[in-house]
Scaffold this active site. Structure first.
Site, short mmCIF file in Angstrom:
data_model
loop_
_atom_site.label_atom_id
_atom_site.label_comp_id
_atom_site.label_asym_id
_atom_site.label_seq_id
_atom_site.Cartn_x
_atom_site.Cartn_y
_atom_site.Cartn_z
N GLU A 219 38.84 39.51 37.38
CA GLU A 219 40.15 39.85 37.95
C GLU A 219 40.13 41.11 38.80
O GLU A 219 40.90 41.25 39.74
CB GLU A 219 41.20 39.97 36.85
N GLN B 260 46.64 37.30 23.49
CA GLN B 260 46.61 37.72 24.90
C GLN B 260 47.91 38.40 25.34
O GLN B 260 48.34 38.26 26.48
CB GLN B 260 46.27 36.55 25.83
N MET C 144 25.00 60.15 44.58
CA MET C 144 25.90 61.30 44.64
C MET C 144 25.84 62.08 43.33
O MET C 144 25.90 63.32 43.34
CB MET C 144 27.32 60.83 44.93
#
Lengths: 574, 163
Positions: A51, A114, A481
């Site tokens: 998602e 859920q 980085m």
């Protein structure tokens, strides 16, 4: 009178908003809605593999097109997986509508399967959110959500829909509202003319002016106005990471990016400026360095649509709250009618000074003679191969900064990166969102071997829907980085910044049904680029580019310093 | 400096959470908060007392204004205003103390609203300073329990905060 179920109303409402693609993932609480999708073809659903990727696809599309991206996910884990993507869009003010399923109304609060409190979870990272209490509300709420997401300072809006709001045999009258009015929400339509006039007077009287423009110019679709202003005045311009491309990066009046990894000339010119015109920016900490030392001589004019951006971190002398398009129009009109012109001698000597700064750091980086590519060289190679015309969707880290510095963007909406939140894993799905909507354009994800693994599963989605993006992975074997900061601040102790056990990227791409190319040395880059955009034009190509792991991003501002305090290389400081 | 921010907001579920959440997420400080519906049931009126530097207060009011459900707001401390807080305070009142407490309550224009053989419950309305002065006058040894509503405020004169 037309009677529709809540699920049908939702899909129909999205169609009324001109939505072509919805990025998402089904699940229990949304099955009625997915069934409604199945029974029409106007709005297409793109099934992602995670998602989070759906949110970045919608976001990438929104950044490229200026239109809102739409996401649909189920309740619970589906909803929580979108939080990073919603926060990414929120930080960069990207219009997005996220529809989350919810357990049935009577189960809410009972710790059902859920169930999560999505409205509570997303509250700090949305512009607004809605919960549907009755199916008949759906059209109006969708209309409001799109209006809020796209007007004023844009941002993500969440609509949480309990399953019982979408039941097929529970049908209600459907009318899609033409307009909505929200009495408590009225984004500014126009700047204050008195303030604008004052700003123009100060701007024209400047001896050492700087124009500092940002993402607001792109979001406000005002790059043409910005260009007219900058060219008309012959003033130098620097752009934020989010603003690149609004003014052409290859133009001589462009000094490049500013801030932590901004160009030497941009940061020097900002520090010494007497007047700064800031447009659609927010003076964030990656730009200003220490705010108490920020641009000590400057009178600052700030145009922004969000009043809370004004004087948030740096005191503003002349604030103008309003949409950038109408404010710039008014500035251009006032300049025309005032018949005053900038002090040509002062501006000429200001340019002489700027050119001197430009020369000082003209080399930028040293090339290797052992055949190993510098990451900067790789980006320059990509620029040449795409003639500077690609949509570049970046992940986060050194490669992002190198792309921002070395890929000169001449057009807006082409540089797509998570500037504010700094979300690794953003670039690839964002590129997919762009490519699906601009199939004839070159769309490249510039990434590193760290970031790409945060959404690598989407290679499967690319095969299913035929999304031939190019993945340009600057592989230095490190979280570059992080390593750079460890080199500079932790005496080179590389704590957890080495990516061991990397996969064979070419084989991985092939396993997903795509093409993998390997670039080990400088002389292989051009051939790989030719194949990537030639022979394999219509395929997803993963180009693994091995680059020098020792390279740092420079300039780099010295922490707690002023704009002008920078490291220019490992050994050279201003 | 202390500020009283008065907010007119949509009387909708979740609106209060957005306001409170904003203070928490941006680490602004809430000293008191009161909220209740107005004569128009679609609107709530909220009073928040907070403190901070000028820049912080400016950010607080701007960020509050950005919340979609906030209809209007005003910083009452920018002009003349009235502020009131209600306190119910339960105190030990036996023997010689009883008369003394009654006298103190009268001086502060408090009302004794509940009585037992050994306890008075006093209702007192006023500014925060007045309530605190009363607590001090009664003394910590007598106090059994206090409950305060937090500040409600309104501008003086013709000024109104309405649609």
């Amino acid at each position: 009178m037309e009677l529709l179920s809540g699920g049908e109303m939702l899909v129909r409402s999205l169609h009324e908003e001109g939505v072509e693609y919805v990025y998402g993932y089904p699940g229990g609480s949304l099955l009625h809605v997915y069934d409604a999708f199945y029974q029409q073809s106007a709005v297409k659903h793109v099934l992602v593999r995670h998602e989070q990727a759906a949110t970045h696809m919608a976001d990438g599309y929104a950044r490229a097109s200026g239109k809102p991206g739409v996401v649909m996910v189920t309740s619970g884990p589906g909803a929580t997986n979108t939080i990073t993507g919603i926060a990414t869009a929120f930080t960069d003010s990207i219009p997005m509508v996220v529809i989350t399923g919810q357990v049935m109304s009577h189960l809410i609060g009972g710790d059902a399967f859920q169930e999560t409190d999505m409205l509570g979870l997303c509250r700090p990272v949305v512009k607004h959110s809605f919960s549907i209490k009755h199916p008949s509300e759906i059209p109006e709420v969708v209309k409001k959500a799109f209006y809020i997401a796209t007007s004023g300072r844009p941002g993500p809006v969440v609509i949480d829909i309990p399953k019982d709001m979408t039941v097929p045999n529970d049908r209600h009258e459907y009318v899609y509202p033409k307009k909505v009015k929200i009495r408590s929400y009225s984004p500014p339509q126009k700047g204050h003319t008195g303030q604008i006039r004052k700003a123009v007077e100060v701007l024209l009287a400047a001896k050492r002016p700087m124009i500092y423009s940002g993402g607001g110019v792109i979001l406000g679709k005002s790059h043409e106005r910005l260009r007219s202003l900058v060219r008309g005045l012959n003033y130098p311009i620097t752009q934020t990471l989010m603003g690149l491309g609004a003014y052409p990066g290859t133009d001589k009046q462009s000094l490049g990016m500013l801030g932590m990894h901004g160009s030497y000339e941009s940061n020097m010119a900002m520090h010494h400026a007497d007047v700064i015109l800031a447009i659609g920016v927010r003076f964030d900490d990656r730009v200003t360095n220490a705010t108490d030392k920020f641009c000590p001589d400057a009178t600052i004019i700030h145009i922004d649509i969000d009043p809370s951006s004004i004087s948030k971190t740096v005191d503003i002398d002349i604030p103008i709250v309003g949409p950038v398009d109408s404010v710039l129009d008014e500035i251009l009109d006032i300049i025309k009618e005032m018949k005053e012109t900038p002090d040509a001698d002062a501006i000429a000597s200001w340019w002489v000074q700027i050119e001197e700064w430009r020369k000082r750091h003209a080399g930028h980086y040293d090339k290797n003679d052992n055949g190993i590519l510098k990451p900067q060289e790789a980006i320059e190679g990509l620029w040449e191969a795409t003639k500077g015309n690609a949509y570049i969707c970046s992940d986060v880290g050194q490669h992002q900064m190198f792309a921002a510095q070395y890929y000169k963007f001449d057009e807006p909406n082409r540089w797509i990166n998570s500037g504010g939140l700094g979300t690794m894993g953003f670039g690839f799905p964002a590129a997919m969102g762009v490519k699906m909507n601009y199939p004839d354009e070159m769309v490249v994800c510039v990434t590193g071997e760290g970031s790409i693994q945060m959404n690598i599963q989407e290679m499967s989605t690319c095969l299913q829907y035929g999304i031939p993006v190019k993945i340009f992975c600057l592989n230095n074997g490190y979280l570059g980085m992080v390593r750079q900061w460890q080199d500079m601040n932790y005496e080179g102790r590389h704590s957890s910044s080495y990516m061991e056990s990397l996969p064979d990227w070419a084989k991985l791409a092939e396993a997903y049904g795509h093409v993998g190319l390997q670039v080990d040395t400088k002389d292989q880059l051009k051939g790989a680029m030719d194949d990537c955009f030639g022979k394999y034009k219509d395929r997803l190509v993963f180009v693994n580019v091995v680059v020098d792991p020792d390279e740092h991003v420079y300039p780099m501002q010295v922490p707690t310093g002023a704009m002008r305090d920078m490291w220019l290389s490992k050994t050279e400081r201003t | 400096m202390r500020h009283i921010i008065s907010i007119l907001l949509e009387n909708e579920p979740g609106a209060l959470a957005r306001v409170v959440g904003l203070f928490a997420q941006r680490s602004y400080n809430i000293e008191t908060l009161t909220v209740a519906p107005t004569e128009d049931p679609t609107l709530s009126r909220m009073t928040i007392t907070t403190s901070g530097t000028e820049r912080e207060i400016e950010q607080i009011t701007k960020q509050l204004n950005k919340l979609i459900e906030v209809v209007k707001l005003v910083d009452l401390t920018e002009g003349t205003h009235l502020e009131r807080e209600l306190m119910l305070i339960k105190v030990k009142a036996s023997g010689a103390q009883r008369a003394e407490i009654k006298r103190t309550a009268d001086i502060f224009r408090g009302q004794i609203v509940d009585v037992t053989a050994s306890v008075y419950t006093i209702q007192l309305t006023g500014t925060t300073e007045k309530l605190e002065a009363f607590i001090e006058a009664i003394g910590p040894n007598c106090i059994l329990e206090t409950v305060r509503t937090g500040v409600s405020g309104i501008a003086r004169g013709e000024k109104t905060l309405s649609l």
